[in-house]
Design a protein around this motif. Sequence first.
Motif, PDB file in Angstrom:
ATOM      1  N   PRO A   1      -3.649   5.470  -7.371  1.00 27.98           N
ATOM      2  CA  PRO A   1      -4.747   5.066  -6.624  1.00 27.98           C
ATOM      3  C   PRO A   1      -6.014   4.605  -7.384  1.00 27.98           C
ATOM      4  CG  PRO A   1      -3.960   6.535  -5.318  1.00 27.98           C
ATOM      5  CD  PRO A   1      -3.095   6.660  -6.574  1.00 27.98           C
TER       6      PRO A   1
ATOM      7  N   LEU B   1      -5.422   1.300  -9.071  1.00 25.24           N
ATOM      8  CA  LEU B   1      -5.417   0.192  -8.221  1.00 25.24           C
ATOM      9  C   LEU B   1      -6.968   0.002  -7.477  1.00 25.24           C
ATOM     10  CD1 LEU B   1      -3.933  -1.830  -6.463  1.00 25.24           C
ATOM     11  CD2 LEU B   1      -3.340  -0.280  -5.069  1.00 25.24           C
ATOM     12  N   ARG B   2      -7.652   0.895  -7.380  1.00 23.89           N
ATOM     13  CA  ARG B   2      -9.086   0.413  -7.100  1.00 23.89           C
ATOM     14  C   ARG B   2      -9.851  -0.109  -8.017  1.00 23.89           C
ATOM     15  NH1 ARG B   2      -7.947   5.745  -4.383  1.00 23.89           N
ATOM     16  NH2 ARG B   2      -8.677   5.496  -2.322  1.00 23.89           N
TER      17      ARG B   2
ATOM     18  N   ILE C   1      -8.931  -3.672  -8.076  1.00 25.00           N
ATOM     19  CA  ILE C   1      -9.609  -4.518  -7.124  1.00 25.00           C
ATOM     20  C   ILE C   1     -11.275  -4.764  -7.290  1.00 25.00           C
ATOM     21  CG2 ILE C   1      -9.981  -4.566  -4.449  1.00 25.00           C
ATOM     22  CD1 ILE C   1      -7.326  -5.217  -5.312  1.00 25.00           C
ATOM     23  N   ARG C   2     -11.639  -3.681  -7.848  1.00 26.18           N
ATOM     24  CA  ARG C   2     -13.037  -3.784  -8.351  1.00 26.18           C
ATOM     25  C   ARG C   2     -13.049  -4.917  -9.456  1.00 26.18           C
ATOM     26  NH1 ARG C   2     -12.950   1.823  -8.416  1.00 26.18           N
ATOM     27  NH2 ARG C   2     -14.164   2.821  -6.500  1.00 26.18           N
TER      28      ARG C   2
ATOM     29  N   LEU D   1      -0.492   2.355   0.555  1.00 28.27           N
ATOM     30  CA  LEU D   1      -1.494   2.274  -0.344  1.00 28.27           C
ATOM     31  C   LEU D   1      -2.136   0.566  -0.101  1.00 28.27           C
ATOM     32  CD1 LEU D   1      -3.404   3.465  -2.340  1.00 28.27           C
ATOM     33  CD2 LEU D   1      -1.677   2.814  -4.224  1.00 28.27           C
TER      34      LEU D   1
ATOM     35  N   GLU E   1      -4.424   0.709   2.860  1.00 28.48           N
ATOM     36  CA  GLU E   1      -5.549   1.598   2.494  1.00 28.48           C
ATOM     37  C   GLU E   1      -6.678   0.851   1.633  1.00 28.48           C
ATOM     38  OE1 GLU E   1      -4.121   5.094   0.887  1.00 28.48           O
ATOM     39  OE2 GLU E   1      -3.446   6.061   2.826  1.00 28.48           O
ATOM     40  N   ILE E   2      -6.100   0.211   0.657  1.00 29.09           N
ATOM     41  CA  ILE E   2      -7.145  -0.338  -0.472  1.00 29.09           C
ATOM     42  C   ILE E   2      -7.714  -1.497   0.397  1.00 29.09           C
ATOM     43  CG2 ILE E   2      -7.122  -1.857  -2.672  1.00 29.09           C
ATOM     44  CD1 ILE E   2      -7.056   1.037  -2.982  1.00 29.09           C
ATOM     45  N   HIS E   3      -6.963  -2.277   1.191  1.00 23.91           N
ATOM     46  CA  HIS E   3      -7.429  -3.520   1.948  1.00 23.91           C
ATOM     47  C   HIS E   3      -8.621  -3.098   2.884  1.00 23.91           C
ATOM     48  CE1 HIS E   3      -7.596  -5.987   5.463  1.00 23.91           C
ATOM     49  NE2 HIS E   3      -7.601  -6.998   4.610  1.00 23.91           N
TER      50      HIS E   3
ATOM     51  N   GLU F   1     -10.412  -0.273   2.658  1.00 21.13           N
ATOM     52  CA  GLU F   1     -11.671   0.425   1.982  1.00 21.13           C
ATOM     53  C   GLU F   1     -12.642  -0.713   1.232  1.00 21.13           C
ATOM     54  OE1 GLU F   1     -12.141   2.964  -2.129  1.00 21.13           O
ATOM     55  OE2 GLU F   1     -10.368   3.159  -1.032  1.00 21.13           O
ATOM     56  N   PHE F   2     -11.853  -2.026   0.941  1.00 17.85           N
ATOM     57  CA  PHE F   2     -12.626  -2.814  -0.067  1.00 17.85           C
ATOM     58  C   PHE F   2     -12.843  -4.284   0.799  1.00 17.85           C
ATOM     59  CE2 PHE F   2     -11.018  -0.090  -3.503  1.00 17.85           C
ATOM     60  CZ  PHE F   2     -11.913  -0.154  -4.365  1.00 17.85           C
TER      61      PHE F   2
ATOM     62  N   GLN G   1      -3.961  -8.700   2.757  1.00 18.15           N
ATOM     63  CA  GLN G   1      -2.849  -8.100   2.128  1.00 18.15           C
ATOM     64  C   GLN G   1      -1.617  -8.640   2.809  1.00 18.15           C
ATOM     65  OE1 GLN G   1      -4.391  -7.511   5.080  1.00 18.15           O
ATOM     66  NE2 GLN G   1      -3.669  -5.592   6.159  1.00 18.15           N
TER      67      GLN G   1
END
Length: 236
Positions: A80, A83-84, A87-88, A123, A126-128, A130-131, A144
Motif C-alpha cells: 500500500p 501504491l500511494r 499515485i502521488r 486496494l 481504497e486508493i481511489h 483516498e486520493f 478506477q
Amino acid sequence: MSERVIGPRSGLQWVSLGDTGSSCPAARSTVTAFRSWADSFLTQPSDELGRDGPVCPYVRPSMRRDLLWMAQVPAARPRPMWLRAIIRDALEVYPELPTGNGSSTSVLRGLITVFPNMTDYTLIDEIHSEFKSNFVERGFMLGQFYPGCDQPGLWNKEFRPLDGPLPMLVVRSMMTTDFPFLLDRPEWADAYVRKFAPTLPAHVRSVMVSRLTSRPASWVPAYEVQPEDESCSTSR
C-alpha cells in the motif's frame, strides 16, 4: 520531455502507449489487452450506454495522437505504501505530459497505471477513495477500473463502464460533464466551479442552481459528442 517519465517517489516508469510495444517487451501483453479492450468496447457504441456515440469519445483521438501513457505494476499484491507513492507521482506527472500539437490543457491526455496480476481489487477502491479529492482539487479525475467494478454509468444506471478486463487507475482531465460525479462533497463541487465557471453551459448552471436549492432530482442531460475538438464539453 522524453517518451517516458519516471515517478520520483515510486520509481515507476510511464511510457507512451505508442512506444511500449517495442521498448518495453515485458508490458506487451498488457498493452495488447488494453488496445483490444479499447478497440472492442471503449471506442464503440453500446445499446446499454444510454446515449449515442462511443463509450468513451476521447480514447480513439487520444490513441491516434499518441497521448496515452501507461505503466504496469506486476506485483499481485503491491505494498500500500508503494501504491500511494505511485499515485502521488501520477498527480505530479500528469500535468507535465507532452500534449502533441494540442494546448497545454489538452483533455486528450491520459495516464494509465495497470495492475495485470492483481486479483483483489479492494486496494484499488481504497486508493481511489483516498486520493480522489487530491486530483479533483487540481482539476483532474482519478478513475478506477477492474473486472466486476459496479460503478454505474451516467445515462444508464445499469451500465457498468468501469468494468474492464484489467485492474487500472486512470488519470484524465476533469470535464464539464463530470458535474454529477462531483456532488457528493462540497470541495469537489467547489473545484468544479473554479475550473469551469467562466464557460459553464447555461443548462449546467441551471442544474447546479437547482442542486443548491434542494432539488436533488435534477440531472445533467447528455451532451452531443464531439471527440475531435479538444475544447468541447463532452463526457467520457
